[in-house]
Structure formats: C-alpha cells, structure tokens
Design an enzyme around this catalytic site. Structure first.
Site, PDB file in Angstrom:
ATOM      1  N   ARG A 247       0.830  -1.192   0.000  1.00  0.00           N
ATOM      2  CA  ARG A 247       0.000   0.000   0.000  1.00  0.00           C
ATOM      3  C   ARG A 247       0.875   1.256   0.000  1.00  0.00           C
ATOM      4  O   ARG A 247       1.918   1.285   0.664  1.00  0.00           O
ATOM      5  CB  ARG A 247      -0.930   0.004   1.216  1.00  0.00           C
ATOM      6  CG  ARG A 247      -1.933  -1.149   1.202  1.00  0.00           C
ATOM      7  CD  ARG A 247      -2.798  -1.141   2.441  1.00  0.00           C
ATOM      8  NE  ARG A 247      -3.740  -2.261   2.420  1.00  0.00           N
ATOM      9  CZ  ARG A 247      -3.492  -3.482   2.892  1.00  0.00           C
ATOM     10  NH1 ARG A 247      -2.300  -3.727   3.440  1.00  0.00           N
ATOM     11  NH2 ARG A 247      -4.395  -4.434   2.826  1.00  0.00           N
ATOM     12  N   LYS A 274      -2.874  -2.143   7.586  1.00  0.00           N
ATOM     13  CA  LYS A 274      -4.324  -1.948   7.608  1.00  0.00           C
ATOM     14  C   LYS A 274      -5.003  -3.007   8.472  1.00  0.00           C
ATOM     15  O   LYS A 274      -5.953  -2.712   9.193  1.00  0.00           O
ATOM     16  CB  LYS A 274      -4.867  -2.001   6.181  1.00  0.00           C
ATOM     17  CG  LYS A 274      -6.370  -1.780   6.070  1.00  0.00           C
ATOM     18  CD  LYS A 274      -6.817  -1.808   4.623  1.00  0.00           C
ATOM     19  CE  LYS A 274      -8.322  -1.571   4.512  1.00  0.00           C
ATOM     20  NZ  LYS A 274      -8.781  -1.603   3.112  1.00  0.00           N
ATOM     21  N   HIS A 337      -2.202   3.381  -5.670  1.00  0.00           N
ATOM     22  CA  HIS A 337      -2.719   2.148  -5.087  1.00  0.00           C
ATOM     23  C   HIS A 337      -2.959   1.090  -6.166  1.00  0.00           C
ATOM     24  O   HIS A 337      -3.012  -0.111  -5.887  1.00  0.00           O
ATOM     25  CB  HIS A 337      -4.027   2.435  -4.345  1.00  0.00           C
ATOM     26  CG  HIS A 337      -4.399   1.406  -3.330  1.00  0.00           C
ATOM     27  ND1 HIS A 337      -4.979   0.204  -3.666  1.00  0.00           N
ATOM     28  CD2 HIS A 337      -4.266   1.385  -1.988  1.00  0.00           C
ATOM     29  CE1 HIS A 337      -5.205  -0.501  -2.571  1.00  0.00           C
ATOM     30  NE2 HIS A 337      -4.772   0.177  -1.540  1.00  0.00           N
ATOM     31  N   ARG A 340      -1.054  -2.418  -6.874  1.00  0.00           N
ATOM     32  CA  ARG A 340      -1.428  -3.668  -6.213  1.00  0.00           C
ATOM     33  C   ARG A 340      -2.372  -4.483  -7.092  1.00  0.00           C
ATOM     34  O   ARG A 340      -2.242  -5.710  -7.196  1.00  0.00           O
ATOM     35  CB  ARG A 340      -2.081  -3.371  -4.854  1.00  0.00           C
ATOM     36  CG  ARG A 340      -1.091  -2.873  -3.820  1.00  0.00           C
ATOM     37  CD  ARG A 340      -1.791  -2.296  -2.587  1.00  0.00           C
ATOM     38  NE  ARG A 340      -2.659  -3.221  -1.903  1.00  0.00           N
ATOM     39  CZ  ARG A 340      -2.267  -4.176  -1.083  1.00  0.00           C
ATOM     40  NH1 ARG A 340      -0.978  -4.364  -0.869  1.00  0.00           N
ATOM     41  NH2 ARG A 340      -3.140  -4.955  -0.473  1.00  0.00           N
ATOM     42  N   HIS A 364      -3.505  -9.533   2.369  1.00  0.00           N
ATOM     43  CA  HIS A 364      -4.940  -9.696   2.562  1.00  0.00           C
ATOM     44  C   HIS A 364      -5.159 -10.764   3.613  1.00  0.00           C
ATOM     45  O   HIS A 364      -4.482 -11.800   3.612  1.00  0.00           O
ATOM     46  CB  HIS A 364      -5.621 -10.106   1.257  1.00  0.00           C
ATOM     47  CG  HIS A 364      -5.693  -8.993   0.258  1.00  0.00           C
ATOM     48  ND1 HIS A 364      -5.956  -9.186  -1.073  1.00  0.00           N
ATOM     49  CD2 HIS A 364      -5.524  -7.655   0.418  1.00  0.00           C
ATOM     50  CE1 HIS A 364      -5.957  -8.034  -1.707  1.00  0.00           C
ATOM     51  NE2 HIS A 364      -5.699  -7.081  -0.824  1.00  0.00           N
ATOM     52  N   TYR A 374      -4.100 -21.619  10.095  1.00  0.00           N
ATOM     53  CA  TYR A 374      -3.293 -22.640   9.427  1.00  0.00           C
ATOM     54  C   TYR A 374      -2.323 -22.015   8.430  1.00  0.00           C
ATOM     55  O   TYR A 374      -1.166 -22.438   8.317  1.00  0.00           O
ATOM     56  CB  TYR A 374      -4.219 -23.622   8.698  1.00  0.00           C
ATOM     57  CG  TYR A 374      -3.469 -24.614   7.831  1.00  0.00           C
ATOM     58  CD1 TYR A 374      -2.791 -25.694   8.382  1.00  0.00           C
ATOM     59  CD2 TYR A 374      -3.440 -24.444   6.444  1.00  0.00           C
ATOM     60  CE1 TYR A 374      -2.100 -26.594   7.590  1.00  0.00           C
ATOM     61  CE2 TYR A 374      -2.747 -25.337   5.638  1.00  0.00           C
ATOM     62  CZ  TYR A 374      -2.080 -26.412   6.212  1.00  0.00           C
ATOM     63  OH  TYR A 374      -1.393 -27.289   5.429  1.00  0.00           O
TER      64      TYR A 374
END
Length: 400
Positions: A247, A274, A337, A340, A364, A374
C-alpha cells in the site's frame, strides 16, 4: 410578615407590591415568596435538617412559575425523606452541570485521538481521524458533548454530502460516533447520536481504484517512471511501489529500521498495517538496488522517503499520485494504489502461482479463522520466488 389564609395563586402573585422593606408571603408546606424592595419576587423553601433550619432558594417569579416552584418544593421534600440536604443536592447538580459543560466535543475528540496514538494506530489512520474530527470541531467542537444532537451532526454531514463527497460523509459519521462511544464509556455522554443517522446519508457507489492491468500498457508506464524528471526519490518510490505491491501509505511511512538488506526482508510492523498484523515482504534484486541508491541519497533521516520540508516526516500522501498525473496518467487510468491491482491481476493470470501466496503477498487477511491460523506461516518460499518473478516480469515488459 403577611400570611394569606389560602395558598398563593398567580393573581395574588402578580398583585404583590414592593414595600419599603422585604416581606414574605406563604404558599404552604414551607414554600413562600419573598417580595423584595426592588420589586423582584423570589421563591424560597424553608426546611429543617439535623435539627437546623435552612432555606433553599428556588428562583424568581415569573421565570419560575407557581407550579414549578411547588414541584421544586416537592422534590426537596422527597430528598429530605431520603436524608439528603436539598441545598447540597443543588450544589452537586450545579457542579455536575458545569463539569459536563466543560466536556466539549473538541476535548473528548482530543482524548479519543490520544487513546488511538497509545494503541499504536498507524500514522495514516491517525491522520485521517484527525482530519475528520477537525471537520466536526468546526461546527460543534465547543459545544458540551452531552448537548449535541443527531440533527446537529447531520447538518455537518450534509455539508460534506453537498460537495459530492459521499464516502467522506460516511467516514466522518463513523469517526464522530467513535468519539461519542468513547464519551459514553467514560460516563460523559449517555448515547451515541450518530447511530440514528445510519440510514440518513447517501450511500456512495463503490469505485475500484484505477489500475493498469494490460502488460504492454504497464510496461509503457514503467518506462515513463524511468524517465520521470521530478524528484529522484519520487521516481524510486514509484518503482518500489510497482515492485513490492504494498500500500502507498506503508511505503511512504517506511523506515530504514524495518529493512534487513542482508536477509532481503522488509518487516512492516502491525501498527502500520491496515489489518494490524506484522507483514514481511521479500526483496528481489531490483528492489535491493533501488534501496542502495536511496540510501546513498538519504542517510540522515529515519524515513526512506522524507518530506522535502523536514526529515522528521514522510513524503505527502499526494506526492505519488501527483507524479503519475505529471506523466500524463489521469486518475481514471492509474493510481498509486493501482499497482497492487496490477500485480494481483497479472500474477493470477500467469497461472504460475498459488492464489493464496498472491493474497499473502498483498497482506490480505483470510476471513476464515481456522484457515487463517493454518496459513499464517505458509507460502513464504513461494512468495520469495513470486517476488523475483514479478520483478523480472516488470523488466521484461519494460523492454518489449
């Protein structure tokens, strides 16, 4: 003292004349009016507590009507029945009202912002929160927070909406609400009036940030960045943004202490992320080369990209988008941005990489709690290979 045979009435009160000295006219059960030489008529309540006679000053007639004076007398009697001195209760009520009056929205907003700083909120979050709270302070910052109503707040939000800034209006409502909930938790306010405004605002249309996802067009952009004639640090920042796909705010606020050039890792602390999770970014050869260039230019400050005005702050959030505009790319074509989205789209379309590795590279967060637990340590080796592939891919399309 003149004592009528019957309780007072409004007619009797209006007809009371001032004399050459004050005199009392009784109502009943300790309530009386004191007719002063000045012509003022002051309500008083006579009572006894702990064997001592005391007077409670209620207010002047007609500002305090006969009915209200009797209500005050009845309240005082109820307090006496509970062992409470009405005068002390009145003083405490006045103290509380003065304290509440001093608890303005601006003061509470400042305390809320200080709390967020202590919690380690990211610089970007703090900056946006401060900006939104300033908008609110302009309209009702000096008002006691307990007196601020939903219509007052809506008036402020409508000003933002009138400019077409629907998303900002929603975020402003949310931040005002956060300050109110802080006040509620602190015992200063009783409710959050922004709750009633949830459906009062125009819902913004979600627009994805513009991004170039076609390889040839992205290659042309990389060539344009190489030839950028502005600040060298801005050119390097754009290239790193394209290479690392993080970002813009995380790159702008990056500090040298976060980089291990030997281990080839950029370790972004959770406070800057974020999703509030530590995030490690593998550094390909091309990124290391740019960082070495940057280090030679800037070895005095803690930030990789300090402001031109001071070494103690990072570059402005508008710098990178402004550079894209100077190169001829409009906001509908490409944004800082958007790199990304370029990375995500082209990496996924290549079919070479596990989609989960791409998502982890973008930081994310998996919504499924079990799967997230996991996958937390998964895909690092693949992400390192992905980072090198992406850097090579950008070089390839830049020379095609």
């Amino acid at each position: 003292m003149r004592t009528p045979n019957m309780p007072l009435s409004d007619i009797k009160l209006r007809n009371l004349k001032s004399g050459d000295k004050p005199y009392k006219v009784s109502d009943f059960e300790g309530l009386f009016v004191l007719a002063k030489v000045s012509g003022a008529k002051s309500w008083r309540f006579k009572y006894r507590i702990d064997g001592k006679e005391r007077l409670l000053v209620i207010g002047d007639y007609p500002a305090v009507s006969l009915a209200k004076a009797r209500q005050s007398r009845d309240l005082a009697k109820a307090q006496l029945a509970d062992g409470i001195d009405p005068n002390e209760a009145k003083q405490e009520d006045r103290r509380v009202r003065l304290e509440v009056k001093g608890q303005t929205f601006e003061r509470i907003a400042s305390a809320f912002l200080a709390k967020q700083r202590k919690e380690g909120k990211s610089a970007a979050t703090l900056s946006k929160t401060e900006y939104h709270l300033k908008l609110a302070n302009q309209d009702f910052g000096r008002k006691p927070i307990a007196e601020i109503t939903a219509p007052m707040i809506l008036k402020t939000l409508r000003k933002v909406e009138a400019k077409g800034n629907y998303e900002t209006a929603h975020r402003l409502r949310a931040r005002i609400g956060s300050a109110f909930r802080y006040a509620v938790a602190s015992g200063i306010a009783e409710t959050d009036p922004t709750y009633a405004l949830r459906d009062a605002l125009i819902r913004p249309t979600r627009v994805h940030r513009a991004a170039i996802i076609e390889p040839k067009a992205l290659g042309r952009l990389m060539v344009e960045i190489d030839g950028f004639e502005g600040q060298a640090t801005t050119r390097i920042a754009l290239k790193l943004l394209a290479l690392l796909a993080q970002r813009p705010g995380e790159l702008r606020h990056a500090k040298w202490e976060e980089f291990d050039l030997i281990e080839r890792v950029w370790a972004i602390p959770a406070a800057k992320m974020k999703m509030r999770r530590d995030h490690n970014v593998p550094l390909p050869d091309q990124a290391l080369k740019l960082l070495q260039q940057l280090l030679a230019m800037n070895n005095q400050g803690e930030y990789l990209f300090p402001s031109l005005r001071t070494w103690t702050r990072p570059m402005s959030e508008n710098t990178l988008n402004a550079a894209l505009r100077r190169m001829g790319y409009s906001g509908d074509e490409m944004t800082a941005h958007g790199f990304r989205a370029s990375f995500s789209t082209l990496a996924n379309e290549s079919g070479l990489w596990n989609p989960d590795a791409i998502e982890r590279a973008l930081a994310h967060v998996e919504k499924n709690e079990v799967r997230r637990a996991y996958a937390r340590g998964e895909h690092w080796e693949e992400r390192v290979r992905l980072a090198h592939w992406w850097a090579g891919f950008l070089e390839e399309i830049s020379t095609a």
